[in-house]
Design a protein around this motif. Structure first.
Motif, PDB file in Angstrom:
ATOM      1  N   VAL A 107       0.836  -1.208   0.000  1.00 56.77           N
ATOM      2  CA  VAL A 107       0.000   0.000   0.000  1.00 56.77           C
ATOM      3  C   VAL A 107       0.868   1.254   0.000  1.00 56.77           C
ATOM      4  O   VAL A 107       0.588   2.236  -0.711  1.00 56.77           O
ATOM      5  CB  VAL A 107      -0.946  -0.024   1.216  1.00 56.77           C
ATOM      6  N   ILE A 108       1.929   1.262   0.815  1.00 54.72           N
ATOM      7  CA  ILE A 108       2.830   2.426   0.865  1.00 54.72           C
ATOM      8  C   ILE A 108       3.490   2.642  -0.494  1.00 54.72           C
ATOM      9  O   ILE A 108       3.596   3.776  -0.991  1.00 54.72           O
ATOM     10  CB  ILE A 108       3.889   2.224   1.971  1.00 54.72           C
ATOM     11  N   PHE A 109       3.941   1.535  -1.109  1.00 58.96           N
ATOM     12  CA  PHE A 109       4.543   1.633  -2.448  1.00 58.96           C
ATOM     13  C   PHE A 109       3.579   2.280  -3.435  1.00 58.96           C
ATOM     14  O   PHE A 109       3.941   3.183  -4.200  1.00 58.96           O
ATOM     15  CB  PHE A 109       4.947   0.236  -2.932  1.00 58.96           C
ATOM     16  N   ALA A 110       2.337   1.813  -3.430  1.00 59.50           N
ATOM     17  CA  ALA A 110       1.357   2.362  -4.363  1.00 59.50           C
ATOM     18  C   ALA A 110       1.076   3.823  -4.077  1.00 59.50           C
ATOM     19  O   ALA A 110       0.979   4.645  -5.012  1.00 59.50           O
ATOM     20  CB  ALA A 110       0.063   1.544  -4.278  1.00 59.50           C
ATOM     21  N   ALA A 111       0.943   4.186  -2.793  1.00 55.91           N
ATOM     22  CA  ALA A 111       0.645   5.577  -2.453  1.00 55.91           C
ATOM     23  C   ALA A 111       1.783   6.499  -2.859  1.00 55.91           C
ATOM     24  O   ALA A 111       1.553   7.595  -3.422  1.00 55.91           O
ATOM     25  CB  ALA A 111       0.388   5.677  -0.945  1.00 55.91           C
ATOM     26  N   GLU A 116       2.332  12.884  -6.140  1.00 57.67           N
ATOM     27  CA  GLU A 116       3.337  13.871  -6.551  1.00 57.67           C
ATOM     28  C   GLU A 116       3.041  15.168  -5.822  1.00 57.67           C
ATOM     29  O   GLU A 116       1.940  15.716  -5.960  1.00 57.67           O
ATOM     30  CB  GLU A 116       3.274  14.119  -8.059  1.00 57.67           C
ATOM     31  N   PRO A 117       3.953  15.734  -5.046  1.00 56.87           N
ATOM     32  CA  PRO A 117       5.263  15.173  -4.706  1.00 56.87           C
ATOM     33  C   PRO A 117       5.126  14.200  -3.527  1.00 56.87           C
ATOM     34  O   PRO A 117       4.035  13.952  -3.042  1.00 56.87           O
ATOM     35  CB  PRO A 117       6.057  16.411  -4.306  1.00 56.87           C
ATOM     36  N   PHE A 118       6.283  13.722  -3.030  1.00 54.22           N
ATOM     37  CA  PHE A 118       6.299  12.792  -1.912  1.00 54.22           C
ATOM     38  C   PHE A 118       5.827  13.482  -0.642  1.00 54.22           C
ATOM     39  O   PHE A 118       6.172  14.628  -0.373  1.00 54.22           O
ATOM     40  CB  PHE A 118       7.724  12.245  -1.713  1.00 54.22           C
ATOM     41  N   ASP A 119       5.030  12.753   0.142  1.00 58.42           N
ATOM     42  CA  ASP A 119       4.515  13.274   1.410  1.00 58.42           C
ATOM     43  C   ASP A 119       4.747  12.209   2.473  1.00 58.42           C
ATOM     44  O   ASP A 119       4.345  11.054   2.304  1.00 58.42           O
ATOM     45  CB  ASP A 119       3.015  13.563   1.273  1.00 58.42           C
ATOM     46  N   PRO A 120       5.396  12.543   3.613  1.00 63.84           N
ATOM     47  CA  PRO A 120       5.653  11.533   4.655  1.00 63.84           C
ATOM     48  C   PRO A 120       4.384  10.859   5.164  1.00 63.84           C
ATOM     49  O   PRO A 120       4.421   9.718   5.631  1.00 63.84           O
ATOM     50  CB  PRO A 120       6.347  12.329   5.760  1.00 63.84           C
ATOM     51  N   SER A 121       3.257  11.556   5.085  1.00 65.33           N
ATOM     52  CA  SER A 121       2.013  10.935   5.579  1.00 65.33           C
ATOM     53  C   SER A 121       1.639   9.712   4.764  1.00 65.33           C
ATOM     54  O   SER A 121       0.916   8.829   5.247  1.00 65.33           O
ATOM     55  CB  SER A 121       0.873  11.958   5.520  1.00 65.33           C
ATOM     56  N   LEU A 122       2.108   9.638   3.516  1.00 64.37           N
ATOM     57  CA  LEU A 122       1.808   8.472   2.691  1.00 64.37           C
ATOM     58  C   LEU A 122       2.445   7.208   3.252  1.00 64.37           C
ATOM     59  O   LEU A 122       2.003   6.091   2.954  1.00 64.37           O
ATOM     60  CB  LEU A 122       2.301   8.715   1.259  1.00 64.37           C
ATOM     61  N   VAL A 123       3.492   7.360   4.062  1.00 66.34           N
ATOM     62  CA  VAL A 123       4.142   6.227   4.702  1.00 66.34           C
ATOM     63  C   VAL A 123       3.600   6.011   6.105  1.00 66.34           C
ATOM     64  O   VAL A 123       3.291   4.883   6.513  1.00 66.34           O
ATOM     65  CB  VAL A 123       5.669   6.434   4.738  1.00 66.34           C
ATOM     66  N   LEU A 124       3.475   7.123   6.839  1.00 63.14           N
ATOM     67  CA  LEU A 124       3.089   7.009   8.240  1.00 63.14           C
ATOM     68  C   LEU A 124       1.625   6.598   8.417  1.00 63.14           C
ATOM     69  O   LEU A 124       1.297   5.785   9.297  1.00 63.14           O
ATOM     70  CB  LEU A 124       3.343   8.341   8.947  1.00 63.14           C
ATOM     71  N   ALA A 125       0.727   7.139   7.603  1.00 58.22           N
ATOM     72  CA  ALA A 125      -0.706   6.864   7.773  1.00 58.22           C
ATOM     73  C   ALA A 125      -1.033   5.382   7.577  1.00 58.22           C
ATOM     74  O   ALA A 125      -1.721   4.774   8.411  1.00 58.22           O
ATOM     75  CB  ALA A 125      -1.526   7.744   6.831  1.00 58.22           C
ATOM     76  N   PRO A 126      -0.563   4.729   6.485  1.00 58.49           N
ATOM     77  CA  PRO A 126      -0.867   3.303   6.338  1.00 58.49           C
ATOM     78  C   PRO A 126      -0.313   2.454   7.474  1.00 58.49           C
ATOM     79  O   PRO A 126      -0.964   1.496   7.913  1.00 58.49           O
ATOM     80  CB  PRO A 126      -0.208   2.931   4.999  1.00 58.49           C
ATOM     81  N   ILE A 127       0.901   2.819   7.956  1.00 62.28           N
ATOM     82  CA  ILE A 127       1.472   2.050   9.062  1.00 62.28           C
ATOM     83  C   ILE A 127       0.610   2.189  10.314  1.00 62.28           C
ATOM     84  O   ILE A 127       0.327   1.206  11.014  1.00 62.28           O
ATOM     85  CB  ILE A 127       2.917   2.521   9.334  1.00 62.28           C
TER      86      ILE A 127
END
Length: 374
Positions: A107-111, A116-127
């Motif tokens: 899911v993180i990979f897909a998000a 665009e651009p990269f947002d840290p929430s795209l990693v932190l939120a799924p976790i």
């Protein structure tokens, strides 16, 4: 959850077709999504037939197919939620955590790929979401397992209680029928033996009574084995059965019976319990109290039936008998019988003053514990 998976799969396939058209690799990816949907549907339909190993194989195949789709078309990551719950449902806690890590990584990979651009929430939120959901679902599974285990323990406890209650019933029936009948047989046979030489006709009369008592006792045994009402109630009412009890000669005291009030219909369970109490009280007066006279009084009140059995025997101390080990089983059996139908039993006695056993029962038996559980 199954419906949600197919909706998310359709949404992902639609997004792929709209964004990239039907050229290039799109047809192959749509075919792969069709394979994923068909495989998921097969597992949902054949869930019970697959067994545990089959379900694990099904989950592995679905996850591999889905990961391939996500690698080629990240929008298929939307299907993660149903797969996430399926993994938590099927796998052990350690394996489920590993599966959650893999799914969350996809899911993180897909998000990240789509954003665009990269947002840290795209990693932190799924976790964060995956961690909270995993903890909640694993705890729910633990509670469900504990509930199932507790239900099994409760069922075993109820079974043991049922076995104990049946043993108590058989013990009461044996005490009130077989034991008392054998005692009467012994008294009659002893009387016949004493008079065999001096009064042979009287001895034969005692023997005939013993034979009648043996036949009645056998009939009682057959009835209580089948958990039926006492045979004395099979063809008559409670007053008739008590009158027959009073008229039966088995040696010992003279028994009188009388009724007070107008007779009305009473539950068979109530009649059986009152008859057993009367039989037990008369047997106690004959065997233990050395009584010369016993009076059985059946009283029909407005909303209850009262039974009094009074004798002029030696009497006893009820408190001393209740506390003495191995004694007083007959009285306990009487109290248990009355308690089962919602009635009560009282015993009034003292050394040298005789004994009165008083039982009161409602017209209709109260539901027993076993019936309540059922």
């Amino acid at each position: 959850m199954h419906a949600g998976f197919f909706l998310l799969l359709a949404a992902s396939a639609s997004r792929l077709a709209v964004r990239h058209g039907l050229g290039g690799a799109t047809p192959a990816l749509l075919a792969l999504s069709g394979v994923l949907g068909a495989g998921y549907a097969l597992g949902a339909v054949r869930w019970d037939a697959l067994g545990r190993r089959g379900r694990l194989g099904w989950l592995a195949a679905v996850l591999v197919c889905w990961l391939a789709l996500v690698a080629a078309a990240p929008s298929f990551a939307w299907c993660a939620v149903p797969l996430f719950f399926a993994a938590l449902r099927l796998l052990s806690p350690r394996a489920a955590v590993a599966a959650v890590v893999v799914i969350t990584g996809a899911v993180i990979f897909a998000a990240v790929y789509l954003a665009e651009p990269f947002d840290p929430s795209l990693v932190l939120a799924p976790i964060a979401v995956a961690g909270m959901a995993a903890v909640i679902l694993l705890e729910l599974q633990r509670l469900v397992d504990e509930l199932v285990r507790t239900r099994g323990e409760l069922a075993e406890t109820q079974r043991a209680a049922g076995v104990l209650a049946e043993r108590e019933r058989l013990a009461r029936e044996i005490h009130d029928t077989l034991a008392q009948g054998l005692t009467s047989l012994g008294i009659l046979l002893q009387a016949a033996d004493r008079q065999w030489d001096t009064a042979p006709e009287e001895a034969r009369r005692h023997l005939r009574r013993a034979a009648d008592a043996a036949a009645a006792n056998l009939d009682e045994a057959r009835h209580f084995v089948r958990a039926l009402a006492p045979p004395a109630l099979a063809s008559g009412s409670l007053p008739a059965a008590l009158a027959e009890l009073a008229g039966a000669e088995a040696g010992g005291p003279r028994v009188r019976f009388r009724t007070v009030g107008d007779e009305y219909p009473v539950d068979v369970q109530v009649q059986a319990a009152l008859l057993r109490v009367a039989q037990g009280a008369v047997a106690n007066a004959r065997e233990h109290a050395a009584a010369t006279a016993v009076t059985i009084t059946l009283t029909y009140l407005d909303d209850a039936v009262s039974l009094d059995v009074a004798d002029d025997g030696s009497g006893f101390d009820p408190a001393a008998v209740a506390s003495a080990p191995g004694r007083g089983y007959g009285l306990r059996a009487m109290r248990d019988r009355m308690a089962e139908i919602g009635g009560a039993l009282a015993v009034e006695s003292a050394p040298g003053t005789g004994t009165v056993v008083a039982a009161t029962a409602p017209r209709r038996a109260a539901p027993s514990n076993s019936e309540d559980r059922g």
